[in-house]
Motif scaffolding. Structure first.
Motif, short mmCIF file in Angstrom:
data_model
loop_
_atom_site.label_atom_id
_atom_site.label_comp_id
_atom_site.label_asym_id
_atom_site.label_seq_id
_atom_site.Cartn_x
_atom_site.Cartn_y
_atom_site.Cartn_z
N ILE A 106 -146.25 -101.44 -23.31
CA ILE A 106 -146.61 -100.87 -24.60
C ILE A 106 -145.99 -101.74 -25.68
CG2 ILE A 106 -146.70 -98.79 -26.02
CD1 ILE A 106 -147.92 -98.44 -23.25
N GLY A 107 -146.80 -102.51 -26.36
CA GLY A 107 -146.31 -103.42 -27.39
C GLY A 107 -146.50 -104.86 -27.01
N ALA A 108 -147.19 -105.63 -27.85
CA ALA A 108 -147.51 -107.03 -27.55
C ALA A 108 -146.76 -107.97 -28.48
CB ALA A 108 -149.02 -107.26 -27.65
N GLY A 109 -145.51 -107.62 -28.80
CA GLY A 109 -144.64 -108.55 -29.50
C GLY A 109 -144.00 -109.50 -28.50
N ALA A 110 -142.98 -110.21 -28.92
CA ALA A 110 -142.35 -111.22 -28.06
C ALA A 110 -141.82 -110.62 -26.77
CB ALA A 110 -141.24 -111.93 -28.82
N ILE A 111 -141.10 -109.51 -26.85
CA ILE A 111 -140.49 -108.92 -25.66
C ILE A 111 -141.57 -108.46 -24.68
CG2 ILE A 111 -139.11 -106.98 -24.79
CD1 ILE A 111 -137.48 -107.14 -27.38
N GLY A 112 -142.56 -107.75 -25.17
CA GLY A 112 -143.62 -107.26 -24.30
C GLY A 112 -144.39 -108.39 -23.64
N MET A 113 -144.71 -109.42 -24.39
CA MET A 113 -145.50 -110.53 -23.84
C MET A 113 -144.71 -111.34 -22.83
SD MET A 113 -148.56 -110.35 -25.14
CE MET A 113 -149.41 -111.89 -25.44
N GLU A 114 -143.41 -111.51 -23.06
CA GLU A 114 -142.60 -112.26 -22.10
C GLU A 114 -142.49 -111.54 -20.77
OE1 GLU A 114 -139.83 -114.65 -25.37
OE2 GLU A 114 -138.88 -113.27 -23.95
N PHE A 115 -142.25 -110.24 -20.80
CA PHE A 115 -142.17 -109.50 -19.54
C PHE A 115 -143.54 -109.38 -18.87
CE2 PHE A 115 -137.98 -107.92 -21.00
CZ PHE A 115 -137.26 -108.22 -19.86
N ALA A 116 -144.59 -109.25 -19.66
CA ALA A 116 -145.94 -109.23 -19.09
C ALA A 116 -146.19 -110.53 -18.33
CB ALA A 116 -146.98 -109.04 -20.19
N SER A 117 -145.81 -111.65 -18.93
CA SER A 117 -145.99 -112.95 -18.32
C SER A 117 -145.19 -113.08 -17.03
CB SER A 117 -145.57 -114.05 -19.31
OG SER A 117 -145.77 -115.33 -18.79
N PHE A 118 -143.93 -112.65 -17.06
CA PHE A 118 -143.08 -112.76 -15.88
C PHE A 118 -143.61 -111.93 -14.72
CE2 PHE A 118 -139.58 -110.73 -13.47
CZ PHE A 118 -139.19 -111.83 -12.72
N TYR A 119 -143.86 -110.66 -14.95
CA TYR A 119 -144.28 -109.80 -13.84
C TYR A 119 -145.66 -110.17 -13.33
CZ TYR A 119 -140.18 -106.81 -13.81
OH TYR A 119 -138.90 -106.35 -13.66
N ALA A 120 -146.54 -110.60 -14.20
CA ALA A 120 -147.87 -111.03 -13.75
C ALA A 120 -147.77 -112.23 -12.83
CB ALA A 120 -148.77 -111.34 -14.95
N SER A 121 -146.82 -113.12 -13.10
CA SER A 121 -146.67 -114.31 -12.26
C SER A 121 -146.25 -113.92 -10.84
CB SER A 121 -145.64 -115.26 -12.86
OG SER A 121 -144.32 -114.77 -12.70
N LEU A 122 -145.63 -112.77 -10.68
CA LEU A 122 -145.19 -112.30 -9.36
C LEU A 122 -146.26 -111.50 -8.64
CD1 LEU A 122 -141.53 -111.17 -10.14
CD2 LEU A 122 -142.36 -113.42 -9.47
N GLY A 123 -147.39 -111.32 -9.29
CA GLY A 123 -148.49 -110.60 -8.66
C GLY A 123 -148.70 -109.19 -9.15
N THR A 124 -147.87 -108.73 -10.07
CA THR A 124 -148.05 -107.39 -10.64
C THR A 124 -149.31 -107.35 -11.50
OG1 THR A 124 -145.66 -106.98 -10.69
CG2 THR A 124 -147.01 -105.65 -12.15
N LYS A 125 -150.08 -106.29 -11.36
CA LYS A 125 -151.24 -106.10 -12.22
C LYS A 125 -150.76 -105.50 -13.53
CE LYS A 125 -155.78 -103.85 -12.50
NZ LYS A 125 -156.73 -102.93 -11.85
N VAL A 126 -150.84 -106.29 -14.62
CA VAL A 126 -150.24 -105.91 -15.90
C VAL A 126 -151.32 -105.58 -16.92
CG1 VAL A 126 -148.77 -106.68 -17.80
CG2 VAL A 126 -148.22 -107.37 -15.45
N SER A 180 -143.26 -116.71 -23.24
CA SER A 180 -144.26 -116.36 -22.22
C SER A 180 -145.02 -117.61 -21.83
CB SER A 180 -145.22 -115.30 -22.78
OG SER A 180 -145.85 -115.79 -23.95
N TYR A 181 -145.96 -117.46 -20.89
CA TYR A 181 -146.89 -118.57 -20.61
C TYR A 181 -148.24 -118.20 -21.20
CZ TYR A 181 -149.83 -121.97 -18.37
OH TYR A 181 -150.73 -122.99 -18.16
N PRO A 182 -148.71 -118.97 -22.19
CA PRO A 182 -148.12 -120.18 -22.76
C PRO A 182 -147.03 -119.88 -23.77
CG PRO A 182 -150.15 -119.68 -23.89
CD PRO A 182 -150.03 -118.65 -22.80
N GLN A 183 -146.11 -120.83 -23.92
CA GLN A 183 -145.10 -120.71 -24.95
C GLN A 183 -145.74 -120.83 -26.33
OE1 GLN A 183 -141.71 -123.31 -24.85
NE2 GLN A 183 -141.26 -122.90 -22.68
N SER A 184 -145.11 -120.18 -27.32
CA SER A 184 -145.54 -120.37 -28.70
C SER A 184 -144.32 -120.32 -29.59
CB SER A 184 -146.56 -119.30 -29.12
OG SER A 184 -146.01 -118.00 -29.01
N ALA A 185 -144.41 -120.98 -30.73
CA ALA A 185 -143.30 -121.03 -31.67
C ALA A 185 -143.85 -121.26 -33.07
CB ALA A 185 -142.32 -122.14 -31.29
N SER A 186 -143.11 -120.81 -34.06
CA SER A 186 -143.58 -120.97 -35.43
C SER A 186 -142.40 -121.04 -36.39
CB SER A 186 -144.49 -119.80 -35.82
OG SER A 186 -143.75 -118.59 -35.86
#
Length: 469
Positions: A184-204, A356-362
């Motif tokens: 719940i939430g697509a800011g930096a924290i949410g997107m980073e954990f979404a990226s990590f768990y998805a890489s392990l095979g979790t359906k996110v 996350s993957y992909p990284q972003s910065a501004s």
């Protein structure tokens, strides 16, 4: 308590040992101020122990896993890698513990007196510190800096339970990867954990109330990140509102409205990442003139509050809640106390990164913000598929975007998405701090072959001079 001392002779007492607090204490000690630091849990704060650092250890593991899986494109044949989830998590803790010991050593070396416990103000310059055993100690100081940070904001319908409903801290302490996860939430924290768990095979599935992910980012970056992460198997629901939720022994049931559509989701776990709220409670701020508004301590330049001699820095003073901003504010605050700074501060140029993957910065303004502020702007955008190094390392997906004031050539904003974006953004940050214009940036020689050449091309592109696009 560590380094026991009862004293009213401290020049500075810092409350909170995170990246703002411990850096402020170190700088104060450098300036020969008699300094104490009070920390109730872990030196290094949330960032080092339960945030920035351990999440990057996890994301590094995810990136390594991704590279192994795509090694065939480089002519390297490998079998499907096996993930030891417990070992991945254990390493992230080891990294944090190592850095925690480093902070402890630095403070001791600098001569900072450390009190482990909870601090409460009895007035502007008097504090009581209570340790884990309930023992108390009174401290006094000429100046007090509040650097107590922030914590995860919860949702009334989804209270954190550490089992099915996670905060970022729970996501860092999981025993195994869930088969399904809602974020719940697509800011930096949410997107980073979404990226990590998805890489392990979790359906996110990521659920965001705004119309796009990373809503604080430039729109082009948001769109690219969502598109790329969707290809990695992550589902996104934007402009979506969580209507109801209930957790049971085996799952969490969610009801989500997305426009006229209604969705029912059943997942093993939910990560609530809807923002942070400042740690202002139980500090005794009511015994001072400090103004707290919706969990944020109100400050003016150099961290000054409405109470003379009492300062606040970092997340407890509001957005952007970033570790490097807190450290910078801590240094500025202490140097002001020591008489090294005066007048009013210039607004610092603060970069923001998402790992996350992909990284972003501004850094600076988005294109939309720049157009609203400056009117006429010049925008340059250079795709990484035109960069030799990006192609050589098989990471040619992404772009770099620059935004300049058309009249003055001021760099108003820069936005990067793709490999090592978070390591490259400092170049634009430095340029902005030095008030470089497009002329200086165009004349700067970038080494070849590097990803940084794309930064140069993005500047050239803003003025119709890109060479490799």
């Amino acid at each position: 308590m560590d380094n026991k001392q009862t004293s009213s002779d401290f020049d500075v007492v810092v409350v909170g040992g995170g990246p703002g607090g411990y850096v402020a204490a170190l700088r104060a000690a450098q300036l020969n101020l008699r300094t104490a630091l009070v920390e109730r849990e872990n030196l290094g704060g949330i960032c080092l122990n339960w945030g920035c650092i351990p999440t990057k250890a996890l994301l590094h593991a995810a990136d390594t896993l991704r590279r192994i899986r795509h090694a065939d494109a480089l002519g390297i044949s490998v079998s499907e890698p096996q993930v030891d989830f417990g070992k991945v998590m254990a390493r992230s803790r080891q990294v944090s513990q190592r850095l925690n010991r480093g902070v402890t050593h630095l403070l001791k070396k600098a001569g900072v007196t450390v009190f482990m416990g909870s601090a409460r103000l009895n007035g502007a310059r008097q504090l009581t510190v209570t340790d884990m055993q309930g023992a108390t100690e009174k401290l006094g100081a000429k100046n007090v800096i509040v650097a107590t940070g922030a914590r995860a904001r919860g949702l009334p319908m989804l209270p954190f339970d550490g089992n099915r409903v996670w905060s970022y801290r729970d996501a860092l302490a999981a025993k195994e990867a869930p088969k399904t996860l809602a974020v719940i939430g697509a800011g930096a924290i949410g997107m980073e954990f979404a990226s990590f768990y998805a890489s392990l095979g979790t359906k996110v599935t990521v659920i965001e109330v705004a119309s796009r992910v990373l809503p604080a980012s430039d729109e082009d970056v948001s769109g690219f990140v969502q598109q790329t992460m969707a290809k990695e198997g992550i589902a996104f629901m934007t402009s979506a509102r969580l209507v109801s939720a209930s957790a049971n022994a085996s799952s969490v049931e969610l009801s989500v409205e997305q426009g006229a559509d209604k969705h029912q989701l059943s997942v093993e776990a939910v990560l609530v990442a809807v923002g942070l709220t400042g740690n202002t409670e139980d500090l005794g701020l009511e015994n001072t003139e400090v103004v707290v508004d919706r969990g944020v301590v109100q400050t003016t330049g150099w961290g000054r509050t409405a109470e003379p001699g009492l300062y606040a820095i970092g997340d407890v003073t509001g957005a952007p809640m970033l570790a490097h901003k807190a450290s910078h504010e801590g240094i500025e605050c202490v140097e002001y106390i020591a008489g090294r700074r005066s007048g009013e501060p210039h607004a610092a140029t603060i970069p923001a990164c998402v790992y996350s993957y992909p990284q972003s910065a501004s850094v600076g303004l988005t294109e939309a913000q720049a157009r609203a502020r400056a009117g006429k702007v010049r925008v340059g955008k250079f795709p990484l598929e035109g960069n030799g190094k990006a192609i050589a390392i098989d990471e040619a997906s992404g772009f770099i975007k620059t935004v300049f004031d058309d009249a003055t050539g001021e760099l108003l904003g820069a936005h990067l998405v793709g490999p090592e974006a978070t390591e490259l953004v400092h170049g634009f940050t430095l340029a902005s701090t030095l008030e470089a214009t497009e002329a200086e940036l165009m004349e700067t020689v970038f080494p070849h072959p590097t990803l940084s050449e794309a930064m140069h091309e993005a500047v050239l592109a803003a003025y119709g001079r890109a060479l490799h696009a």
